[in-house]
Design a protein around this motif. Structure first.
Motif, PDB file in Angstrom:
ATOM      1  N   PHE A 215       0.832  -1.202   0.000  1.00 58.69           N
ATOM      2  CA  PHE A 215       0.000   0.000   0.000  1.00 58.69           C
ATOM      3  C   PHE A 215       0.869   1.256   0.000  1.00 58.69           C
ATOM      4  O   PHE A 215       0.581   2.223  -0.716  1.00 58.69           O
ATOM      5  N   ALA A 216       1.940   1.250   0.803  1.00 59.48           N
ATOM      6  CA  ALA A 216       2.850   2.400   0.830  1.00 59.48           C
ATOM      7  C   ALA A 216       3.496   2.608  -0.535  1.00 59.48           C
ATOM      8  O   ALA A 216       3.658   3.748  -0.995  1.00 59.48           O
ATOM      9  N   GLU A 217       3.870   1.519  -1.194  1.00 57.39           N
ATOM     10  CA  GLU A 217       4.458   1.622  -2.530  1.00 57.39           C
ATOM     11  C   GLU A 217       3.446   2.196  -3.523  1.00 57.39           C
ATOM     12  O   GLU A 217       3.786   3.036  -4.362  1.00 57.39           O
ATOM     13  N   SER A 218       2.199   1.749  -3.411  1.00 57.33           N
ATOM     14  CA  SER A 218       1.148   2.267  -4.284  1.00 57.33           C
ATOM     15  C   SER A 218       0.947   3.761  -4.056  1.00 57.33           C
ATOM     16  O   SER A 218       0.838   4.546  -5.016  1.00 57.33           O
ATOM     17  N   PHE A 219       0.920   4.160  -2.788  1.00 56.44           N
ATOM     18  CA  PHE A 219       0.720   5.568  -2.472  1.00 56.44           C
ATOM     19  C   PHE A 219       1.854   6.410  -3.055  1.00 56.44           C
ATOM     20  O   PHE A 219       1.625   7.499  -3.586  1.00 56.44           O
ATOM     21  N   ALA A 220       3.085   5.919  -2.955  1.00 56.79           N
ATOM     22  CA  ALA A 220       4.238   6.659  -3.476  1.00 56.79           C
ATOM     23  C   ALA A 220       4.119   6.862  -4.985  1.00 56.79           C
ATOM     24  O   ALA A 220       4.452   7.937  -5.509  1.00 56.79           O
ATOM     25  N   ILE A 221       3.633   5.854  -5.691  1.00 56.63           N
ATOM     26  CA  ILE A 221       3.447   5.980  -7.144  1.00 56.63           C
ATOM     27  C   ILE A 221       2.378   7.028  -7.442  1.00 56.63           C
ATOM     28  O   ILE A 221       2.533   7.868  -8.337  1.00 56.63           O
TER      29      ILE A 221
END
Length: 665
Positions: A215-221
């Protein structure tokens, strides 16, 4: 119908009472569509339990528009302690409970019960910030895109002027709502990526709900693709339910386009049906205020502006603002005071650098944090000229600046003293609200705020100008407890700062995890999404109570909490009799200790949070959660910190989600 319409083009269902003023998103979109030749029927605050409440205009020719209103409905309804609020400033008479929780979902489902095939387009801050998978603080879990849960066809996200006109014209041309897969600033459903170009796949729904890191990776994108110049199409896979596709953001409005929006024929007041209830309270704060700009490159971690208004600042012309101000002076209710001239950040009147309007904002760094970018060109010349023109208008006695300004931006301006001189001498009345939010380096870094030394220098400069003007004016800082990155060590550091100022803030804002902010992602995942490094997050009600009590350590009812916090932090040196001590070795006799907050709802001072907090008055394109003007803080002691500073006495301030005014930031 009274206006001779046999059928309206659009039915606009909104969670707010209808106020025909440019500070209200519903009015802007409705008036804009009207100016393009479309008819719009507005159903304000329908009974979400009764399907007939959305059938007043029958089936619209082109579609339904659905918005929760100027605020996310959950922020509107609940305090940070998840207790129901007792007032709603966007409802006639301020009465609560006039809209459902998760309003865009509830309204869309209601419409579907009566009109199974009618196009439904979601908009406003709630839909905008929940357009993809998101953390929902109130249920403490991830939720899917509201496009799926609502059954709607399309989301118009961000500032919707460009996209809503394109949507309306496309539908008018005969295209189906399912054909609208090309309009920037929209989100739609798809079965495959076959017709998409230049897209990036986000971690799937199954991945983000099973892995906080995903989820954190998705948010960063998503964060890196929030710019209209550089953003790519993003795709979120929901398995059997297909794909949710987010096109890049719409382009920012030009000055001419902004001027045209604010020239629309707003009446400036609420619908007359609300007169019997005393009107709509939210109007009082903005009726005689001017929206000068949109967008913000400040990028505070707890603010959702990046996801809604974007980082590129857009401004109205002086001529547009002067014309609106002159119209104000003709209003019988105008007493000579323009309450505000600003926006998300009042002293941002142009993009951070020339590059932004040609190539967009940088995707790999912030403009102001952790240190100001060398390419930034800080200046207040245009803003100073505007303020001088406004206060010279006949009938204008005073022009206030009450919305947010970035004090670090002021300090970066080589001619910042000129702006401070104007501010102190003409645009402040007693107190200037600022938002350092914290003083501990680890927390400030997580917040995206400048170092404490910058704030101290600003306070000193403000005090010099105040003394030179022969006035008694104070800087009033907003403080936030329990933000990600704050351990008890940092909370004690903030308490020591409050001690050194010599004052007792009566209310302190606990961090409120609202959708689509960097800090909310930190809260849920325990990771900084921009670095994927672990970050400490205070989560339990008891620990949050300890941190809040430390800031309010002078309140005798907080004694036991403060003592426990100091003991846990290894700072019992602050329990004693000298002037550096926060509390005495023994609790004052006869005083009841504060509750331990094992359940939410009780503030450290002993007040119930649903009374001790009020929602911000605005979350639409103009303001991002402007709090009520705080009462003057306790003046029983002289400040011992930066000269002329006083702690803010603020009630719970929902974060800025779509660019409304707050304190000086």
């Amino acid at each position: 119908m009274a206006r001779g319409w046999e059928q309206v083009d659009f039915v606009y269902v909104t969670g707010d009472a209808y106020v025909d003023h440019s500070s209200f998103g519903t009015a802007i979109i409705a008036r804009l569509l009207e100016s393009k030749g479309f008819s719009v029927g507005i159903i304000a605050q329908p009974d979400w339990k009764d399907p007939a409440s959305v059938t007043e205009f029958g089936a619209p020719r082109l579609g339904f528009l659905v918005s929760a209103g100027n605020m996310d409905s959950m922020v509107n309804h609940y305090t940070v302690a998840k207790k129901r609020r007792h007032q709603d400033a966007y409802t006639p008479g301020g009465k609560p409970f006039a809209r459902p929780d998760h309003a865009v979902v509830a309204y869309s489902q209601l419409i579907r019960r009566s009109y199974k095939d009618a196009p439904i387009i979601l908009g406003g801050v709630e839909a905008s910030l929940r357009r993809l998978a998101h953390y929902d603080y109130w249920s403490d879990k991830l939720k899917r895109s509201v496009l799926l849960d609502s059954g709607a066809d399309l989301i118009s996200y961000g500032m919707g002027e460009h996209s809503i006109v394109e949507i309306a014209e496309a539908l008018q041309s005969g295209l189906s709502i399912r054909d609208l897969t090309f309009i920037p600033g929209t989100v739609f459903r798809a079965k495959s990526t076959e017709n998409l170009v230049d897209f990036e796949m986000l971690p799937s729904w199954d991945e983000v709900r099973s892995s906080k890191r995903a989820f954190a990776e998705s948010f960063a994108i998503q964060y890196a693709n929030s710019d209209p110049f550089t953003g790519k199409t993003l795709v979120e896979d929901y398995g059997r339910e297909g794909l949710v596709v987010q096109l890049p953001p719409a382009m920012p409005l030009s000055t001419a386009e902004m001027d045209a929006v604010y020239r629309l024929p707003f009446t400036g007041t609420w619908h007359p049906a609300y007169d019997k209830d005393g009107g709509v309270p939210a109007l009082a704060e903005v009726k005689f205020s001017l929206t000068s700009n949109r967008g913000c490159f400040g990028e505070c971690a707890f603010c959702a502006l990046t996801f809604h208004q974007g980082r590129i600042v857009q401004s109205r012309s002086h001529e547009s603002l002067l014309a609106e101000a002159e119209a104000m002076t003709a209003d019988p209710a105008f007493k000579g005071y323009i309450n505000d001239v600003g926006g998300p950040t009042a002293n941002f009147r142009q993009p951070a650098c020339a590059k932004q309007m040609k190539a967009g904002a940088c995707t790999n760094k912030r403009c102001l944090s952790p240190v100001p970018c060398k390419a930034m060109k800080p200046t207040h010349k245009d803003y100073v000229k505007l303020l001088r023109k406004l206060r010279a208008l006949p009938g204008v006695k005073k022009v206030f600046v009450r919305s947010g300004i970035r004090f670090d931006y002021v300090m970066e301006d080589p001619n910042g003293e000129e702006f401070l001189h104007e501010l102190v001498n003409h645009h402040v009345s007693g107190q200037l609200r600022v938002a350092p939010e914290h003083v501990a380096p680890a927390v400030l870094e997580a917040m995206g705020k400048p170092p404490r030394a910058v704030y101290d220098r600003f306070c000193e400069a403000f005090q010099r100008e105040t003394e030179a003007a022969g006035k008694k004016q104070y800087v009033v800082p907003y403080l936030m407890s329990s933000h990600p990155g704050s351990t008890l060590k940092e909370a004690v550091e903030l308490a020591e700062y409050v001690r050194d100022m010599g004052f007792n803030p009566e209310q302190v804002q606990d961090f409120y995890p609202t959708p689509s902010t960097v800090a909310t992602c930190m809260y849920y995942t325990g990771l900084d999404p921009l670095t994927l490094e672990p970050i400490y997050v205070p989560k339990t009600p008891h620990e949050k109570a300890l941190q809040r009590a430390l800031i309010q350590y002078r309140n005798p009812a907080n004694y036991d909490l403060v003592r426990e916090a100091l003991t846990k932090a290894g700072r019992t040196d602050l329990i004693g009799w000298d002037e550096k001590s926060l509390i005495r070795p023994k609790r004052p006799s006869g005083l009841r200790p504060a509750r331990d907050f094992s359940t939410p709802g009780q503030s450290p001072s002993g007040r119930n949070d649903e009374k001790g907090e009020k929602p911000a008055t605005s979350q639409h394109p103009k303001r991002s959660g402007k709090p009520a003007v705080p009462r003057h803080p306790d003046q029983s002691a002289k400040p011992r910190g930066p000269k002329g500073t006083k702690p803010a006495n603020r009630q719970g301030r929902p974060p800025k989600a779509n660019g409304h005014k707050g304190g000086i930031r």
